[in-house]
Write an enzyme that holds these catalytic residues in place. Structure first.
Site, short mmCIF file in Angstrom:
data_model
loop_
_atom_site.label_atom_id
_atom_site.label_comp_id
_atom_site.label_asym_id
_atom_site.label_seq_id
_atom_site.Cartn_x
_atom_site.Cartn_y
_atom_site.Cartn_z
N GLU A 116 -11.32 0.18 -3.52
CA GLU A 116 -10.31 0.64 -2.37
C GLU A 116 -9.21 1.56 -3.01
O GLU A 116 -9.08 1.70 -4.21
CB GLU A 116 -9.96 -0.54 -1.39
CG GLU A 116 -9.14 -1.39 -2.19
CD GLU A 116 -8.70 -2.80 -1.30
OE1 GLU A 116 -9.30 -2.91 -0.20
OE2 GLU A 116 -8.16 -3.58 -1.71
N ASP A 156 0.60 -1.17 0.13
CA ASP A 156 -0.01 0.11 -0.11
C ASP A 156 0.79 1.15 0.06
O ASP A 156 0.71 2.14 0.75
CB ASP A 156 -0.82 0.30 1.21
CG ASP A 156 -1.90 -1.25 1.56
OD1 ASP A 156 -2.22 -1.92 0.47
OD2 ASP A 156 -1.91 -1.46 2.54
O1 FUB Z 1 -3.26 -3.72 3.23
C1 FUB Z 1 -4.60 -3.91 3.69
C2 FUB Z 1 -5.60 -3.54 2.64
O2 FUB Z 1 -5.20 -4.40 1.52
C3 FUB Z 1 -5.56 -2.02 2.14
O3 FUB Z 1 -6.00 -1.26 3.10
C4 FUB Z 1 -6.12 -2.45 0.82
O4 FUB Z 1 -5.85 -1.32 0.04
C5 FUB Z 1 -5.78 -3.40 0.27
O5 FUB Z 1 -4.30 -3.24 -0.11
#
Ligand code: FUB
Length: 326
Positions: A223, A16
């Site tokens: 996301e 991320d």
């Molecule tokens: O790293 C945990 C979660 O997985 C993140 O918040 C999302 O964007 C995905 O990458």
């Protein structure tokens, strides 16, 4: 030395990446994956991060430095677990780390910690941002000095459980032919502790000006938001989650609406895909992660970078992450 499309570091797992250029150097604000042997599930329980390490590089291709632990969950009174994807913004000479984590009730919230240095250590606010929920904050300091925070993630990130504005444990995604749940956006107050505006659902439109539908999983928001202001346009990019693309949409205003424009990157090894985009020394770079180094274990990811190119119309040329190996 670091190489394009190779892990920046391998002594810890990182994911991320939110990259920024501060003081002429590249700083990367990643999640810090924990290498446990637990099972994966749709709730994201496998992402058990407990702290943040900030990375930096003096230049593209230079060694990547791990500045050590910059913030631990043990230092944040409201956090119970799972410190997920962070971002950082520099405002009036102070660095503000925005991060999501589960509160004591198990709901994701957004917190803030600040420092005089880009690498921290960061001093957390005792409580989360009032009215915040879900995950993946990404922050834009616009030319007029306003700070916009973009956030939200489906499934483990709980965004669909807030469709009515309050937490509904049974909240579901919309039907396939209904508009998708938008990413969220709010403007920060000057104190950098509270929202100045009610958070809104951003609108992402198709080529006909209609909202992207929940069933359009190759284009709908899932996301991992990111915002770049390029000239007078706002390039909003994100992950499509279930279809594993990084895509983008363009608008004239930081709060949208945005019109879908195309794919930034084809799927990487591992379920999640999450990125940031920076301009450094007049070139564009995509920072992203994959699970290639761990042999495809979803929660053991490594941050990488690659150069990003635009065509003459301002469209991003799609990256095929493993084409260089063919
Ligand atoms: O790293 C945990 C979660 O997985 C993140 O918040 C999302 O964007 C995905 O990458």
């Amino acid at each position: 030395m670091t190489k394009e499309r190779e892990p920046l570091v391998t002594h810890i797992f990182t994911a991320d990446p939110s990259a920024h250029v501060f003081d002429g150097k590249i700083y990367i604000y990643p999640s810090h994956d924990i290498a446990h042997d637990g099972e994966d599930n749709d709730n994201g329980d496998e992402y058990q991060m407990r702290d943040y390490h900030i990375l930096s590089m003096d230049d593209i291709g230079a060694d990547c430095i791990d500045h050590g632990m910059a913030l631990s969950k043990d230092d944040v009174p409201w956090v119970s677990d799972q410190m997920w994807a962070p971002d950082c913004v520099c405002k009036n000479g102070r660095y503000y780390l925005f991060f999501p984590a589960r509160d004591k009730e198990g709901n994701f919230r957004l917190g803030i910690a600040s420092s005089t240095k880009p690498e921290g250590p960061f001093n957390p606010e005792p409580d989360y941002i009032p009215g915040s929920y879900s995950i993946d904050p990404a922050v834009l300091l616009d030319d007029d000095g306003k700070v916009y925070v973009y956030y939200g993630g489906l499934w483990g990130g709980q965004l669909e459980k807030y469709r009515t504005g309050t937490f509904d444990p049974n909240g579901k995604e919309p039907a396939k032919d209904e508009p998708a749940v938008g990413p969220m956006c709010a403007v920060m107050n000057e104190d950098m502790k509270t929202f100045a505006t009610e958070p809104i659902h951003l609108r992402i439109l198709d080529e006909n000006g209609d909202p992207i539908k929940a069933g359009d999983e190759e284009r709908r928001y899932f996301e991992g938001p990111w915002m770049n202001k390029i000239g007078d346009k706002y390039y909003f990019s994100y992950s499509t989650g279930t279809t594993h693309y990084l895509v983008y949409a363009v608008g004239d205003n930081p709060m949208g609406p945005f019109t879908y424009r195309g794919r930034i990157m084809e799927p990487v090894i591992g379920w999640t895909t999450h990125h940031s985009i920076i301009n450094f020394k007049d070139k564009w770079y995509l920072f992203y992660h994959d699970a290639e180094y761990s042999g495809g274990i979803n929660h053991r990811r490594c941050v990488k970078y690659t150069e990003l190119h635009f065509d003459d119309k301002g469209d991003i040329i799609t990256i095929h992450p493993y084409d260089h190996k063919k």
